[in-house]
Design an enzyme around this catalytic site. Structure first.
Site: not given
Lengths: 263, 263, 263, 263
Positions: D109, D128, D130, D198
Site C-alpha cells: 500500500e 497509515h 488500522h 480498513h
C-alpha cells in the site's frame, strides 16, 4: 528450537518410527521429521502468542493436524497455554485418544479438535478459547459481522453453537465425541463458530492463519460492539470484498512480530 | 516458601503450641504445621494474584480460615495486597480481634471476614475488593447474571448489600461486627454479594477457588455490560447448567498460571 | 532521595536563605529544609505516579504550595511528568513568575496553579491533566457524580469550566492570570473542576491526597459511564455518606503502593 | 543513532551522491546528510512509537518526504513497524518505485504515501494504520469530531474514503496508483481521512506531528464514542478554537517521552 531424541520420544514420534518405516506408503521421511519439528515449534509459539495477545487465559487450546498422518493431530497436555513447552505436546487420533500419553493429562475438550479434523479435510489447525469480547455475541441474537479487511474471513457468517439443542442441560463442556460432532456440524464449512455461554472455535489451514484469525476475530468483536453503540446502519465487508481480500493475506508479517512479542 | 521459627512466631503459631499440645483434642500436628505453612504461602500468593489480575488496587483483602482452628482466620495486616509478605499475615478470632498483633495495624473492614466465617461453615476463604466493573451493578437495579461457564457460580443470584438498610448514613465501611453481620445476612448462602457504592465480597471453600471466582466475577461483569449494550434478550447460564459445571472445575490449571504471573 | 547543595540551589532555596535568615519571622529552619526536601521528593513521585497510573500522558502537571512560604509554589519545568527529576522543580510566586528559572522553560498553564493557591488557603496541591475518561463529562451535560466511597469527595458537585464564558474564542489554554482566575472562580470551594474540551483540575491539602483524588476521579468517570450504559436510576453516594467517609481516608496505604509501582 | 557508510549505502544515499554533486542545483550537502541521518532516525523512532502506543499492530506504516528531493520519500520495507531498523528504510519516487530495493520487499500500500506526496506539497510525513477505535467511525455515518484541544486538528472535518466509489469491489487494499489518487482526492486538504472497513491515513508537516496526530486521533475516537454513549448534545472544539490552538503546539514535549517509552 530443535528437539533431541528424548523430546521426540515424548511426543510419540520415535515410538511410531518402526511402523512408519515398515509401511509401504511410509509417510515420515527425514525431511518430514524436520517438518514436524518446525510444526511443533510453531504450535508451542501459537500457544504463547494466544496468551500474550489476550485471546486465551489459563484455559483454551490450539492444535495442528499431524503432517505425517492426516488422522492424527497434536495438542498440548492439560496446562495453561502460556506454560506449554515442547514436552507437553501430545499426539491424538480422531477419537481423541492419546497415542502415547506417558501419564500426561489431556484437555477434557479435545473432542472439539478431533471431530473437526474428521469432517474438515481443509482444516489443519484449530483454536478453542473464551475471549471476553466474543461471549456477548454468543448470548444475544446479534450476529458477528466483518467490520474491516483484517476480519474479512467472517463474511461467510458466524454460526452459534447452542449446546442445549444438541444435548439439553450439560456442564457446558464439549467433552464427548457426540458433542464434538454436534459442534462440527454447526461450524459446517465456516472458519469460526461461537459457542453460547462458553467461547468460540476457530479453524484454518495453518497455525499462523488460525492464530491470526483468532486475534482479528477478537478485535472485530470489539470494533463491532463499538460500531453498534454509535448507532445507525453499518457498512460491512461484502462477500466479494472478502473473497478478494482472502487471496492477499496470510498473516506472515504479523506472525514474525507475534512470535517476537510472545518470547 | 517455608517459614522459620521467627516467622511462625509472628503469626502467633508457636505461641499457641503449648495450649494446643495440652488440649485433649489437640488439632495442630507437625503435618498441620506444614499445612499451615502451605496455606499461608497460598494466602500471600492470593494477595499478589488479585493485584496482578487487576481485581484489587491499593485496597481490598483476602483471608483464609485457620486450618487448625475453625474459629480463627488469617488475614494480612493493613497493607496493599501487592505488598503482602508472610510476616504481614495475622491471626484473628471471630470477633475480629488479633491473637498476637505485635504492633501491626489491622484492616478496618476485617469484620467482613469474621462475621462470614461465623455463619458459613462451608466457607474457608473470603475476598473483599472494589473492582470497577462491579460498582455499576451495585448502584443500578441491573442484576449480575452468569454469562458463561466460567462464571456459572453466579447462577444462584447476586444479592446487593445496601448499607443504608442496615445502619442509615455511614462512612460506607463495614468496620463493626454489626455491619459485618448485616452483610453476611444479605450474602446468605451465596458465593458473591455486591455492596452498593463500595464493592463486593466473594467466598469459597479454598483460596484458589475464591481467587478464581473473584477473577471471573470481574470478567462476567464486563461481559454482561457489553451484552446489555448489544441489546435484546440474553441467554444466561441456567441453574442446572451451573450445577453440572460446578462439579467439573476447581481453577487448578489457572491457579498455577496466576501464581507464575504474579511472581 | 536527598538533595545536595547544587540541587537545593537549583530550586532557589539556598539563594533565598540569607533573606529568610534575616527575617524577624524567619520561617525556614533546618527542620524546614528537611521538610522541603521530602516534599520535593513527593512532588517528583507524584509526577511519576500520575504517569504510571495513566492519569497524565506527555502533558499535565502537579504542584505543591511551598511549605516555607504560603505565597510560593513548586512545579516542574516544562517536561513530561514521567521524566521529571528533582533538578526540574522550579519555585513560582502567585503571579506564576519563576523565582530563579536558570533558563528552564515554564509550563504555559502554570496560571491554573497560581490563581488557585491565591484564593484557596486550604489547598496545598494541584493537579491538571487530560484523562480521556473525563473529557466526555466536560463536553456533554451529564454531571459527574460520586459512584462509590473512593470517589466520595465528588459529592459536593463537579463544576465545568467553559472557557468561552470567560474569554470567548481562545486557544483553549489557561495561559494568563485572568483565565486562571476565571477557572478558580468556577472551581470555587470544590475539590474538582472539569474544563470543557480540555481536561480537569484537582485540588487537595496534600500531594498524596491530590494524587489519590486524581486517580479515583478517573475511575469514577469510567464507572459512571458504565452505570449510565446499564440504564435506570443510579444510587449515588449521598452528601452525608461522603462527609463521614472523608474523615476516614487519606490514601496512605495506596500512596506507598503507587510510589513502589512508579519506580 | 548515527549511520555508517554501509547503512547509508543501504538506503541508497551514497549511490545517489555523484549525481547530486553533479547537479547545478545540488541539494544534498554534508549538512543535508546529517539532516537525513536525523530524519531516518526519527522515522525509525516513529515506527516504534506508533507500535508502543497501540496505533499500529503488525501492519501499518509511516513515511517521510526526502529532505533532499521533494519527489522522493522514505518508507520501511515490508515489516512490522515495531521491528523496523535503519537498514529497512527504502527510498521511493512518486510512482512508488523503489530507488534501490536491494531485494527488499515493499509494502503493497505504498501508493497511499506516493499519491499524497504528489498532490500535497505541505505534507512531509504520512501514517497509515488500522487503530480499532477508528473503524466504527468509518463504517457508520457518525462523523469524527474534535472533542478536545489535543485533537483540535480534526475541526476541518474527517472525510471517509469509500473504496467502492473509486473502484467497486476490491480486496480493500490501496495497492495501485489509481487507488492512491482516489484516496488523496478524498483526503483533499485535510489532516486525516478514514478508510471504510480498513483504517485511516494521517498527514502532517513533520514526523513528530504526524505521530502526535495519529495518537490523539485514536484518543479522540475513544473519547467521542464515550461522549455519544453519555447522550445529549456535545460541545465540540470550534473551528476558531482549533485555529488558535494549532499555533501553540507541536508535540515537542510528548515526542521526547514517546521516544523514551518506545526504546
Amino acid at each position: 528450537m530443535t528437539m533431541n531424541r528424548r523430546e521426540l520420544l515424548s511426543i510419540g514420534v520415535l515410538t511410531l518410527l518402526p511402523q512408519i518405516r515398515a509401511s509401504a506408503q511410509a509417510q515420515a521421511q527425514p525431511a518430514d521429521l524436520v517438518n514436524l519439528n518446525n510444526l511443533i515449534s510453531d504450535l508451542v509459539a501459537g500457544n504463547h502468542i494466544l496468551a500474550t495477545e489476550g485471546i486465551v487465559d489459563g484455559y483454551g487450546h490450539i492444535s495442528v493436524r499431524h503432517p505425517g498422518n492426516k488422522n492424527h493431530f497434536l495438542l498440548s497436555r492439560s496446562v495453561a497455554p502460556e506454560s506449554v513447552t515442547v514436552a507437553d505436546i501430545m499426539e491424538f487420533d480422531l477419537d481423541a485418544v492419546a497415542v502415547d500419553p506417558k501419564g500426561r493429562t489431556s484437555y477434557k475438550e479435545r473432542f472439539i479438535h478431533s471431530e473437526i479434523y474428521r469432517v474438515r479435510p481443509d482444516v489443519n489447525a484449530v483454536v478453542h478459547g473464551h475471549a471476553p469480547s466474543l461471549i456477548p455475541f454468543g448470548v444475544t441474537k446479534k450476529p458477528l459481522r466483518p467490520m474491516y479487511h483484517q476480519s474479512a474471513f467472517l463474511a461467510a457468517g458466524v454460526p452459534v453453537f447452542e449446546i442445549r439443542d444438541a444435548a439439553g442441560m450439560t456442564n457446558m463442556l464439549v467433552e464427548t465425541a457426540a458433542l464434538g460432532r454436534a459442534l462440527a456440524k454447526v461450524l459446517a464449512d465456516k472458519p469460526v463458530a461461537l459457542m453460547r455461554g462458553h467461547g468460540a472455535v476457530v479453524v484454518a489451514d495453518t497455525i499462523p492463519n488460525v492464530v491470526g484469525r483468532s486475534i482479528y476475530l477478537d478485535l472485530n468483536a470489539r470494533i463491532q460492539a463499538q460500531a453498534i453503540a454509535l448507532g445507525g446502519p453499518i457498512a460491512e465487508i461484502s462477500p466479494e470484498e472478502a473473497r478478494k481480500y482472502a487471496a492477499s493475506d496470510n498473516y506472515a508479517r504479523a506472525w514474525e512480530l507475534w512470535k517476537k512479542k510472545a518470547k
